[in-house]
Structure formats: C-alpha cells, structure tokens
Design a protein around this motif. Sequence first.
Motif, PDB file in Angstrom:
ATOM      1  N   PHE A  92       0.835  -1.210   0.000  1.00  0.00           N
ATOM      2  CA  PHE A  92       0.000   0.000   0.000  1.00  0.00           C
ATOM      3  C   PHE A  92       0.858   1.243   0.000  1.00  0.00           C
ATOM      4  CE2 PHE A  92      -0.335   1.461   4.566  1.00  0.00           C
ATOM      5  CZ  PHE A  92       0.490   0.506   5.130  1.00  0.00           C
ATOM      6  N   ASP A 121      -5.160   4.928   0.761  1.00  0.00           N
ATOM      7  CA  ASP A 121      -6.253   5.605   1.462  1.00  0.00           C
ATOM      8  C   ASP A 121      -6.882   6.678   0.579  1.00  0.00           C
ATOM      9  OD1 ASP A 121      -6.328   4.752   4.457  1.00  0.00           O
ATOM     10  OD2 ASP A 121      -4.198   4.898   3.944  1.00  0.00           O
ATOM     11  N   TYR A 165      -8.859   1.999   0.944  1.00  0.00           N
ATOM     12  CA  TYR A 165      -9.139   1.897   2.386  1.00  0.00           C
ATOM     13  C   TYR A 165     -10.264   2.827   2.787  1.00  0.00           C
ATOM     14  CZ  TYR A 165      -4.746  -0.667   2.356  1.00  0.00           C
ATOM     15  OH  TYR A 165      -3.749  -1.568   2.087  1.00  0.00           O
ATOM     16  N   MET A 329      -1.044  -5.807   8.392  1.00  0.00           N
ATOM     17  CA  MET A 329      -0.553  -4.589   7.750  1.00  0.00           C
ATOM     18  C   MET A 329       0.651  -4.060   8.521  1.00  0.00           C
ATOM     19  SD  MET A 329      -2.317  -0.801   7.256  1.00  0.00           S
ATOM     20  CE  MET A 329      -3.861  -1.252   6.542  1.00  0.00           C
TER      21      MET A 329
HETATM   22  C1  BGC Z   1      -5.452   4.296   9.711  1.00  0.00           C
HETATM   23  C2  BGC Z   1      -6.272   3.641   8.626  1.00  0.00           C
HETATM   24  C3  BGC Z   1      -5.516   3.640   7.325  1.00  0.00           C
HETATM   25  C4  BGC Z   1      -4.182   2.974   7.538  1.00  0.00           C
HETATM   26  C5  BGC Z   1      -3.354   2.867   6.281  1.00  0.00           C
HETATM   27  C6  BGC Z   1      -4.030   3.805   9.767  1.00  0.00           C
HETATM   28  O1  BGC Z   1      -3.253   4.589  10.600  1.00  0.00           O
HETATM   29  O2  BGC Z   1      -6.096   4.107  10.953  1.00  0.00           O
HETATM   30  O3  BGC Z   1      -7.507   4.308   8.503  1.00  0.00           O
HETATM   31  O4  BGC Z   1      -6.268   3.012   6.337  1.00  0.00           O
HETATM   32  O5  BGC Z   1      -3.443   3.719   8.486  1.00  0.00           O
HETATM   33  O6  BGC Z   1      -2.870   4.076   5.852  1.00  0.00           O
END
Ligand code: BGC
Length: 774
Positions: A92, A121, A165, A329
């Motif tokens: 990502f 995102d 996201y 993640m």
């Molecule tokens: C956030 C998520 C976001 C993710 C990836 C996190 O800190 O809470 O909403 O999708 O990071 O960037």
Amino acid sequence: MKRTRASFTLLLILSVFALSCSKQSGETKNAQNPLVDTGDMKDFVDDLMGRLTLEEKIGQLTLYTADMDVTGSSVRDDYKNEITSGRVGSIFNAYTPKFTRELQDLAIHSGNKIPLIIGYDVIHGHKTIFPVSLGESCSWDMGLIEKTARISAVEATADGINWIYAPMVDVARDPRWGRVVEGAGEDAWLGAQVATARVRGIQGTSLANPDSALASVKHFAAYGAAKGGRDYNVVNMSVQELFETYLPPFKAAAEAGAATFMTSFNEINGVPSTSNKWLIEDVLRKQWKWDGFLVADYTAVAELIEHGTAIDGKDAARQAILAGTDVDMQSGLYPKYLAELVREGHVDEEVIEHSARRVLEAKYKLGLFKDPYRGVNEERAKNEIMKPEHLEHAAEVARHSIVLLKNEKATLPLRHHQTIALIGPMADNQRDQVGSWSAAGDWKKVTTLKAGLTKYISERSAPAKILYAKGANLIDDPTMREFLNRHSGNIELDAKSPERLLSEAVNTAKAADVIVLALGEAFGMSGEAASRTEIRLPANQQKLLRELAKLNKPIALVLFNGRPLVLTEESKLATSILETWYLGTEAGTAIADVLFGEHNPSGKLTMSFPYHEGQIPIYYGDKNTGRPITVHDKYASRYIDAPNTALYPFGWGLSYTKFEYSPLKLSANAMGTKDTLQASVTVTNAGDVDGTEIVQFYLRDLVGSTTRPKLMLKNFKKVYIKRGESQEVSFPITVEELKFYNEKLEYRSEAGAFRAFVGGNSRDLQSADFTLTE
Ligand code: BGC
C-alpha cells in the motif's frame, strides 16, 4: 473441471510470458489466458493453493507500505527480495502507472507469480478532491455520495490502485475525536445508507471492471467510541449499544458486498479488535455471512503487545490469525512467526489456508490473474484523472454539503451590487481545503474562496466589489502551530504583525456593506491522531470576529473545519453562519455559488454542534432517563450551567427559503406486524426562492422491554420544491423500523405504543402516535 498441477504450471508460465510481451505497450494479450477462462474461482484457487509453500501462503497475508513519500516512485530495495520470493501479497501507499507496474513486474516475473493487491487511502477523492466525508454526509444525497466514490475509484484505479481503504463507517458522537471528519456522523441508520453508497461506488457493478477497486470498510469496530474522544483509546459499551449504534453501518457494508474490512485499533470491553474472535468470526463471518478478507489496521497486530494481551510478537501473530484477522498490515509479524507457529502446532495450517484463500479470491475477482496491470498505463491515467466532469461533480457535491447554520438580517445571499469585505485566514487558503487524508490530491489545484468569488463576479459581470484582508494568521499559538507544522501543516506566519493584520481588516470592513469572514481549523486539527479538548476556533481568529462585530455590519461567517465546533459566541456575533467543512478542489466555486444564492443551500448536519465541550458526548438520540428535564427542575438529568440539547442539532440546516410542515397524518393509528402504515406530511415552500428540503422521519418506541432512545432516524427524503408550491411526502412504517436488539440480543419488535415524527431537523418535529399489535 480440475486441472492437473503440471498443466497448471505450464499455463501459468505461458500466461506470464504473454504478460511480459504485452506490458511494454500497456495492453494485455492475456484475455484468452485459459487459466482464468475456466470461470471457476474455486478451481483456480484450489490449483494455486496446491502449488504454494507454507511461506508463500503466509506471503499472501503480508502487507507492507511502499513508503512512496520517502522513496519517490521506486521500490524499496529490501522489499524487492520479499516480493520476488513470494513473501508479500499486497503493498500500500503506492500509485502511478509506472510505480505500480514496476511492483507488479516484480511479483509476476518471479516467485509464485501471484500479482499484488495495491492499496491506498482514497478517502474523499484520489486527485480530484471532494468534500471531506463528514461534510459530504451533510448532503444526505446517496446518489451524489455514490458518484463521489465511483469517481474516486475511477481515478485511483487509473493510477494503479486496486484496493481502497474506505469507507470509514465509524459512528461518532464525540467531536473531540479528530477522526469524525472521516465518517458520516452520529447516526447509525444514516451511517448505514452512506456506507452502502460508498461501497457501491468504490466497487462498481463488478470487481472485474478495471475501474473497480476492493473497498475496505473500517474500522471494525466501535473506534468512534474511543473514551474521552482521545484517539486509539479504549471502548467500553454494552453489546446492545454496539449492535444498535456502532455496527449497523458495518452490517450494511457487508450486505452491500464489501470485499474487505479493516480492524480498529481500539479494544472493546477489554478485547482488542484485531484479536477479537467473537467480533470477527461470530459476528462478521457467521452472523453476517461475510466472506471477504479482513486486514489489520497499521501495525495493529504488533500493538496487541502494547495493549497488554500478547506477551510478544509471536503471541500477537498467533492471537490475530486465530481470531480471524487475515492480513497483517505493516507489523511484519505474520511473515516472521506464522510458519513457526504452524510447525509447532500452535496454529493449524488450515487457518492460514482459509486466510490465503480469501486473499487469492479477492485477486481473482479483481481479474488480476488475467491482467495484473488491469490496463493501467500513462495514457489512461492522463485521460481519467481530474477530468472536467470529475471537477464538475466536485463542485456539485460541495454545494450540497454546505450547511447554513444561521441567517439573520438578510445577510445571505449576497447581492450583486454590494461591496464585500472578504476577510480571514481561510479566504485565500488552498492548503487546508483538501482536509485530512487528501490522498494524491494536489492542494495547489484548489479554487480558494477568494478565487471562487472573483470568478463568480467576473463571469456574470456583476458590479459587486471584493475588498480583501487576511485579518489574522491561521494560528498564533506557537505550540499548536509548531506541532501541526511538524506534521505537514504548512502554517505560515504573515510578515505583518497580528495587530497590523487586525487593523487592516477593520479598515477594510469599514469600507464594505457586508463582511464575509472565512475562519476555521487548520486541516491538521482534525483527522487521525488529532483529538482536541477545546473544539473552538483558534483564539486569534475569535479575536478577529469580536473586533469586526463591533462595526455592527452584517457578518457572514464562513467556516472551514473537520468536526463540529463550539460556536456559542460566534452564533451571537455573526449574523449568518455557513458551515463549509473542507470542500476539496472546487471549494471556492461551490461556496461562491451558495454565498450569492446561485445555489440555495440544503445541507443538514449529521453531527450535533454543542454549546460547550462539557456536554460531550452529545447526540440527538439520547435516552429519557428516569429524571428527564421535562419532569424535574433541580433533580433532573441535566447540567445547571448549560442545556442538554445542542446549539445546532443533528439534522439542522437552513435554506434561503422557508419550508412549512402540515400536521403529520398516519394512515391508521394501529398496525399489525404484517401491515404498512403511511406517515404523511405536506411540505410547502413558503419563501421567495425555489429550494431543496431534507424531510426527516424519526420514531420513538414509547415503552420497551429495555429503555429506548428518545428519537431514531428511520428515513428521509430530499425534495426539491419550487417557491409557492407544496409536496406531499410519505414514509412507510413496517415492523422492520420497529425492531431493536433486546436484552438477549434478539432483533425483534415489541407490541406497544410508538410515536412517529417528521420535520426539517431533529428538534422541530410534528408527531403522531400509533400502536403495534401482536
Ligand atoms: C489508519 C487507517 C488507514 C491505515 C493505512 C491507519 O493509521 O487508521 O484508517 O487506512 O493507516 O494508511
């Protein structure tokens, strides 16, 4: 038909060869690839799973950030090896045709040749930036909201992304929490509608379309209830409240076919979401029959250690995978420990296989095995991104997101002959208009309020004159400014002293008929990790308003912010208040149209604006208690120094016209469980201009086996009514609207007395009673 492993391998090699031949031109000649033409996902995934080693299966459960902001658009060296050896399933924070193709090249030309999912995102637009999600929810317009998500997906996929996201569907009743900006406000029912629209928009009619992306519904669950509004904080609540208030948007998103969900950082009643087997397996998968894959939020697997429920990284990985969290993640704990855990017998290989299968199914549905690039190339990106019609939609949805909070002394709309003093640090500000999570959006492309007004006047050759003065810095407080600037705030101090800025503004205002005062929060004051205890305008901006108010001229206060604010003083000093949130790329165009009355505002708040922070959490659907203020004076459930209600309640929003409601009529005053009642009202546009009204329908269960909220939104209609005309608006009431989660968590209706309400906001309502018989 089941293929043999040997023929499968041969076909895979052939297909990859075909891909490598076609990639130069950006086309795929793989459409006929027999691997995917079987049309049988199960067969395909079975075959593929049979070829993978345990480590490669775990690779599918591993997701890393590309760190594109650090590396530019080239793949990090340490990832190259991970990707080529099949130890990464998804990446990502990566976009652009060049970069994403480079990533896919690594994946498909080596290792197990499985393409990557590429996530980002894209919360309220990719490059064309739309209003922040909370603002957009105030349009109550599911068609516009779905279109925003659709366009966002079209632009994102053209830029190489295939996993978005969003939507963030956390119901939130505490405006101190900075992430309220990402959601759809305080209401479960409206939140569910918005969640559905956004999932549909992102995923399109089929995931196989190259302009569709996987949605990731987040943050599962109840993240919006973080104690004290402090980000990442704990959540403690009854299971009934969880089901009734916080889960409905997630359930709706699951029903809309959302392909993926993301866990939340918080715990619920002591159990972190990422290791919450009950929430994931029992509720999400078994009760809701959802079959997508679940990704942990950023390092949330590792955070189980900090939560104090896992002793170390290995324990954290074990707990998360056993709870049903499919993808890790950024923690890197699945690739580090899962194989060992399987070998030691702590995790069944079957568990890993279930998760890997879900990821591979998503890849299959996206068509990645047919074309890992999904037709991404520079030309498509150029054609699809920031198209004129995308910008038109950005302006349109922005107009509908604006909420007129107050309008006295005929301050608005502005008149063409007026001299307008345009004042305030937000008046000519581009940076903040894109809000938090502006993805790949370029704030330098934003039309500011000043530019929007100037364009409006020149396009119509209107005689209006604009006199501009900045009036104040965005923030004078050095501690706050330095903090925000450390996190890409770009808040500059004007070369002129604050006193000079202020006196220039006062002098400018003196020469004008009306003051348009553009004030607000810097964008970094809301969003992730941006909780505030005081949700007010910065002190120096408040001072500017106070000074200008002394001139006794009409003031249209135009607000830019990512959360409900306390506006108690402002509501007395300004004659008009327009809430514009952060409207994105076309902010200035939309606000100018509304200020001049070209577009009659119709937005309605989806979160209550309190009189004072001490009232928080504040929401329209609270309960009566045993000591309601309507019955008691002193010994009531109340504050002795502030009302219980909001300054601007949920559903609130004015228009340049006036809508009148007839008494509410019910088609009968009793119904059985199979009947449908109609609740009808006649809405008249009694003002001088045409306008749109959002007619809201609420219910109250007057007596229940457990206590029920005083009001629950159950429906609405957005109607356009010409001046002088009337429209009948009806809402059906079936037993579905009357059900709730009882003490045993059964979703049922109960016979008894109900009250129906209709009106233009949650405070000013017509009502009528009816009963539900067995
Ligand atoms: C956030 C998520 C976001 C993710 C990836 C996190 O800190 O809470 O909403 O999708 O990071 O960037």
